[in-house]
Structures are given as C-alpha cells and as structure tokens.
Design a protein around this motif. Structure first.
Motif, PDB file in Angstrom:
ATOM      1  N   GLY A 131     -18.689  -4.102  -1.730  1.00 51.08           N
ATOM      2  CA  GLY A 131     -17.840  -4.871  -0.828  1.00 51.08           C
ATOM      3  C   GLY A 131     -16.375  -4.593  -1.093  1.00 51.08           C
ATOM      4  N   ALA A 132     -15.537  -5.021  -0.156  1.00 48.68           N
ATOM      5  CA  ALA A 132     -14.099  -4.790  -0.306  1.00 48.68           C
ATOM      6  C   ALA A 132     -13.332  -5.791   0.540  1.00 48.68           C
ATOM      7  N   THR A 133     -12.124  -6.097   0.100  1.00 45.16           N
ATOM      8  CA  THR A 133     -11.170  -6.913   0.858  1.00 45.16           C
ATOM      9  C   THR A 133      -9.819  -6.228   0.817  1.00 45.16           C
ATOM     10  N   ILE A 134      -9.195  -6.125   1.975  1.00 49.69           N
ATOM     11  CA  ILE A 134      -7.849  -5.559   2.060  1.00 49.69           C
ATOM     12  C   ILE A 134      -6.944  -6.580   2.734  1.00 49.69           C
ATOM     13  N   VAL A 135      -5.822  -6.856   2.126  1.00 50.54           N
ATOM     14  CA  VAL A 135      -4.803  -7.732   2.704  1.00 50.54           C
ATOM     15  C   VAL A 135      -3.566  -6.882   2.937  1.00 50.54           C
ATOM     16  N   ALA A 136      -3.247  -6.647   4.206  1.00 49.88           N
ATOM     17  CA  ALA A 136      -2.116  -5.806   4.565  1.00 49.88           C
ATOM     18  C   ALA A 136      -1.799  -6.020   6.033  1.00 49.88           C
ATOM     19  N   GLN A 176       2.567  -3.836  -4.563  1.00 47.46           N
ATOM     20  CA  GLN A 176       3.854  -3.660  -5.244  1.00 47.46           C
ATOM     21  C   GLN A 176       3.981  -2.297  -5.917  1.00 47.46           C
ATOM     22  N   THR A 177       2.856  -1.607  -6.107  1.00 46.47           N
ATOM     23  CA  THR A 177       2.898  -0.300  -6.772  1.00 46.47           C
ATOM     24  C   THR A 177       2.580   0.840  -5.797  1.00 46.47           C
ATOM     25  N   VAL A 178       2.605   0.554  -4.496  1.00 45.34           N
ATOM     26  CA  VAL A 178       2.345   1.574  -3.476  1.00 45.34           C
ATOM     27  C   VAL A 178       3.656   1.875  -2.758  1.00 45.34           C
ATOM     28  N   ASP A 179       4.128   3.110  -2.847  1.00 47.98           N
ATOM     29  CA  ASP A 179       5.462   3.456  -2.366  1.00 47.98           C
ATOM     30  C   ASP A 179       5.663   3.132  -0.892  1.00 47.98           C
ATOM     31  N   ARG A 180       4.685   3.456  -0.038  1.00 47.69           N
ATOM     32  CA  ARG A 180       4.867   3.234   1.397  1.00 47.69           C
ATOM     33  C   ARG A 180       4.969   1.742   1.700  1.00 47.69           C
ATOM     34  N   ALA A 181       4.179   0.927   1.011  1.00 44.25           N
ATOM     35  CA  ALA A 181       4.244  -0.517   1.233  1.00 44.25           C
ATOM     36  C   ALA A 181       5.617  -1.055   0.844  1.00 44.25           C
ATOM     37  N   LEU A 182       6.179  -0.544  -0.255  1.00 43.06           N
ATOM     38  CA  LEU A 182       7.513  -0.968  -0.669  1.00 43.06           C
ATOM     39  C   LEU A 182       8.548  -0.540   0.356  1.00 43.06           C
ATOM     40  N   THR A 183       8.410   0.698   0.857  1.00 46.27           N
ATOM     41  CA  THR A 183       9.352   1.205   1.858  1.00 46.27           C
ATOM     42  C   THR A 183       9.301   0.392   3.137  1.00 46.27           C
ATOM     43  N   ASP A 184       8.089  -0.009   3.531  1.00 44.32           N
ATOM     44  CA  ASP A 184       7.913  -0.796   4.753  1.00 44.32           C
ATOM     45  C   ASP A 184       8.266  -2.261   4.561  1.00 44.32           C
ATOM     46  N   GLY A 185       8.515  -2.675   3.323  1.00 46.04           N
ATOM     47  CA  GLY A 185       8.775  -4.088   3.063  1.00 46.04           C
ATOM     48  C   GLY A 185       7.533  -4.943   3.248  1.00 46.04           C
ATOM     49  N   GLU A 186       6.371  -4.364   2.975  1.00 41.20           N
ATOM     50  CA  GLU A 186       5.085  -5.053   3.168  1.00 41.20           C
ATOM     51  C   GLU A 186       4.308  -5.038   1.853  1.00 41.20           C
ATOM     52  N   PRO A 200      -2.231  11.723   2.879  1.00 35.36           N
ATOM     53  CA  PRO A 200      -0.835  12.155   3.004  1.00 35.36           C
ATOM     54  C   PRO A 200       0.091  11.176   2.267  1.00 35.36           C
ATOM     55  N   TYR A 201       1.154  11.712   1.704  1.00 34.93           N
ATOM     56  CA  TYR A 201       2.143  10.855   1.042  1.00 34.93           C
ATOM     57  C   TYR A 201       3.387  10.772   1.923  1.00 34.93           C
ATOM     58  N   PRO A 202       3.970   9.599   2.075  1.00 35.64           N
ATOM     59  CA  PRO A 202       3.492   8.294   1.604  1.00 35.64           C
ATOM     60  C   PRO A 202       2.744   7.553   2.713  1.00 35.64           C
ATOM     61  N   THR A 203       1.599   7.041   2.424  1.00 35.70           N
ATOM     62  CA  THR A 203       0.832   6.212   3.360  1.00 35.70           C
ATOM     63  C   THR A 203       0.301   5.002   2.619  1.00 35.70           C
ATOM     64  N   GLN A 204       0.097   3.925   3.358  1.00 34.43           N
ATOM     65  CA  GLN A 204      -0.485   2.742   2.737  1.00 34.43           C
ATOM     66  C   GLN A 204      -1.954   2.962   2.394  1.00 34.43           C
ATOM     67  N   SER A 205      -2.649   3.782   3.191  1.00 34.32           N
ATOM     68  CA  SER A 205      -4.070   3.993   2.920  1.00 34.32           C
ATOM     69  C   SER A 205      -4.309   4.705   1.598  1.00 34.32           C
ATOM     70  N   ASP A 206      -3.265   5.311   1.025  1.00 38.03           N
ATOM     71  CA  ASP A 206      -3.408   5.925  -0.287  1.00 38.03           C
ATOM     72  C   ASP A 206      -3.774   4.886  -1.344  1.00 38.03           C
ATOM     73  N   ALA A 207      -3.544   3.614  -1.042  1.00 39.52           N
ATOM     74  CA  ALA A 207      -3.925   2.549  -1.980  1.00 39.52           C
ATOM     75  C   ALA A 207      -5.435   2.516  -2.204  1.00 39.52           C
ATOM     76  N   ILE A 208      -6.206   2.944  -1.210  1.00 36.12           N
ATOM     77  CA  ILE A 208      -7.661   2.990  -1.386  1.00 36.12           C
ATOM     78  C   ILE A 208      -8.023   4.020  -2.445  1.00 36.12           C
ATOM     79  N   ARG A 209      -7.399   5.206  -2.375  1.00 35.20           N
ATOM     80  CA  ARG A 209      -7.654   6.223  -3.402  1.00 35.20           C
ATOM     81  C   ARG A 209      -7.209   5.739  -4.770  1.00 35.20           C
ATOM     82  N   ARG A 210      -6.058   5.068  -4.827  1.00 36.27           N
ATOM     83  CA  ARG A 210      -5.565   4.563  -6.107  1.00 36.27           C
ATOM     84  C   ARG A 210      -6.524   3.528  -6.699  1.00 36.27           C
TER      85      ARG A 210
END
Length: 343
Positions: A273-278, A245-255, A307-317
């Motif tokens: 470890g890590a889990t990603i739901v997308a 909800q706080t990642v611009d590309r995800a909001l733009t994609d409606g995901e 690169p902005y905006p990308t969903q993978s930027d969520a990993i950096r965040r």
C-alpha cells in the motif's frame, strides 16, 4: 431479460437530525446549482466530499464551518495525511468543529441555526446554507428487487466477488453494491459485471488494485493497505516515508507539505500500500498502483530513473530507502573487506 446489471448508483444520505429537512440543505448533487456563493456555509461531514467542498467554498469567499462527529478529518486516511489537510483547511480559514453532535436545526428567515453538543459545551452555529456530506445511500427503492429475488439491505444490493446477486441472472455494479464509491471503481466494476454476465470465465472484484484520491489542496492519494489495515489483518509491514522537505522540485514549487509513504510486506520489497500527500498526488499514485498490479517491488522502483527535478522522483527516493536498508552491519563489513582486498 436473460441477464441484467443493476447500476442505479447512490445518493446523499438523509440524516435524522430534527429540523434539518424543514431548514433545507444542499448535497454534492445540488450544491453545483448555486448561482452565488453563500456568505456563511455549514458543512456536515469531514470525509472526502466534506473536506473538498469546505476548502473550495472557503477559497471562493464563504465563511465555512465544518462539523464532524469524529475527532479528526478524513478518518479513512493515514492520520499524518489527514493532519496535513486539516492544518491546510484551518490556514484557509475554515472553522473546524470536531467531535460534534448535531442536536437540531432551526430555520429563522434566511438563517439556519445548527445546535451542537461538543466536549467544550453546547454551541449554536448560524449560517445561510447547509451542505450535507455525511455518507451515501444506495438507490434500491422502486426497482422490484424483492420480486426478482435480489437480496439487499440498507448498505445496498448483496453481491458476491463476481458481482452476482442472489438471483443468478442479475448482477450489480457501482455505488449500489460496493464499498468503493468512486467513479473509476464503478467503471471497472461494470466491466467485471458485464463480462461475467455475458461471457465464460469469472472475473473477481477482489483482484482489483483500487487507488483513490481526495481532491483537497494538497491532495491525498492512496492505494492498497494502510498500516492500520495491515495491523488489523495481522500482516507485518515495513514503512518507508519520503517527506517533501528533501525533494528539490517540491521546495522550488513551494509545496513542501506532505510526503510519499509506501508499506511493504516485512522482510520483502512487496508493495502492500501507499499514501501520497501532494498538490498532484492523484497523478503520482498511478506509478505505485502500476507497480502493485505488475507485482514489481520497491527494488524495481528504486531503479526507475525520473527526470530532474520532478516531484515524482520522491517515489524513487522512497524506494531507495529499501535498498539502503539492506546494507546491514555484516554487509558493511564484507564490503569493507572486499574494497581492502581489491585496492
């Protein structure tokens, strides 16, 4: 032969449900032979295969009823991740019957009736076809393993960490001997088995950092330890979560349903470890897997520019939360003193 590798794989497990064999059922191997979509489909099993195929057939036009013994889907995954997938399947129209025990199956013409016992009482589910997705059984029959002195049981061939069997000349790899029942896991295990069988040196299965992905919509990708596994092993972890909800590309994609969640060893930036739901979580998990393999911590990931905006930027965040968390009240006081002295 002087050396051998057994890679005979596994098949869908046969369930001891009265009447199931007579009624007939599909598996992940035979379901793709269908030439038309069934009107009503019962899926037995709420693991990755069951969830994937239940959602797919529902979207293809079948009315799917998914039957699962446990109280939730995807019991091996992060509970929050499983809850998102469960909600999405229900939005698609899949009927979920959780905590269900199948008593028997009856065939009546072209109709199959599944008799259930649930917390809400007994129930009958009538469908055209049944898909069994409740585990796999290793292919060990007819190989003469006993003659060769290769130990095995219902879980498959017994191997050590080098994939060597009880017969020192014979190795095994893949679903016939491993808990990781993924195509990519079998491929890497085969490399280990062949190398250990033919060349000096001992590569070990336990050194692999194994990611996996459940291809529902959204996808659930995972690597390393979960919080529950870490707790069971007595390992203290710190967890960082970045919701979409706080990642611009995800909001733009409606995901915006899902998250990136990374576990570190408590007090350090070491990724455990890590889990990603997308929607494309399977593509994104590799960045975290690479960091784990290369022993790069969250502090390194927080400095990787996306690169902005990308969903993978969520990993950096997500990683940046570690850096922010290091700013303790004492550090804040020292920074304040520094700025006052340098102005």
């Amino acid at each position: 032969f002087r050396r051998a590798v057994v890679a005979s794989g596994a098949r869908a497990a046969r369930l001891p449900i009265p009447g199931l064999e007579d009624a007939g059922y599909l598996t992940n191997a035979t379901v793709f032979n269908l030439t038309e979509c069934p009107d009503r489909l019962a899926v037995i099993g709420g693991g990755p295969i069951g969830a994937e195929l239940a959602q797919a057939f529902q979207r293809l036009g079948a009315q799917v009823t998914l039957l699962e013994m446990s109280p939730r889907l995807l019991p091996r995954e992060d509970p929050d991740a499983a809850a998102i997938v469960q909600a999405e399947l229900e939005r698609d129209g899949v009927r979920l019957v959780l905590g269900a025990t199948i008593q028997r199956v009856e065939l009546d013409g072209d109709e199959r009736r599944v008799f259930l016992a649930t917390d809400r009482g007994d129930e009958i589910v009538s469908v055209n076809r049944i898909l069994v997705a409740a585990g796999r059984r290793p292919n060990t029959e007819g190989l003469g393993l006993e003659t060769a002195g290769v130990n095995h049981d219902q879980r498959g061939i017994t191997v050590d960490d080098t994939l060597q069997t009880s017969n020192s000349r014979i190795y095994a790899a893949g679903d016939v001997c491993m808990a990781w029942q993924f195509t990519h896991a079998a491929e890497d295990a085969a490399r280990i088995a062949v190398q250990n069988a033919l060349f000096p040196g001992r590569r070990r299965l336990s050194t692999l950092t194994m990611p996996w992905c459940t291809y529902t919509d959204p996808e659930v990708a995972h690597v390393g330890l979960s919080a529950q596994q870490a707790e069971t092993q007595g390992v203290r972890v710190t967890t960082y979560t970045q919701p979409w909800q706080t990642v611009d590309r995800a909001l733009t994609d409606g995901e915006d349903e899902g998250f990136v969640r990374i576990h570190t060893r408590h007090g350090t930036d070491e990724i455990l470890g890590a889990t990603i739901v997308a929607r494309h979580a399977g593509e994104m998990i590799s960045e975290v897997t690479l960091a784990m393999v290369a022993k790069l911590g969250l502090s390194t990931l927080s400095g990787v520019i996306h690169p902005y905006p990308t969903q993978s930027d969520a990993i950096r965040r997500t990683a940046f939360q570690y850096s922010v968390g290091r700013v303790t009240p004492l550090v804040k006081q020292l920074l304040g003193l520094w700025f006052r002295l340098t102005q």
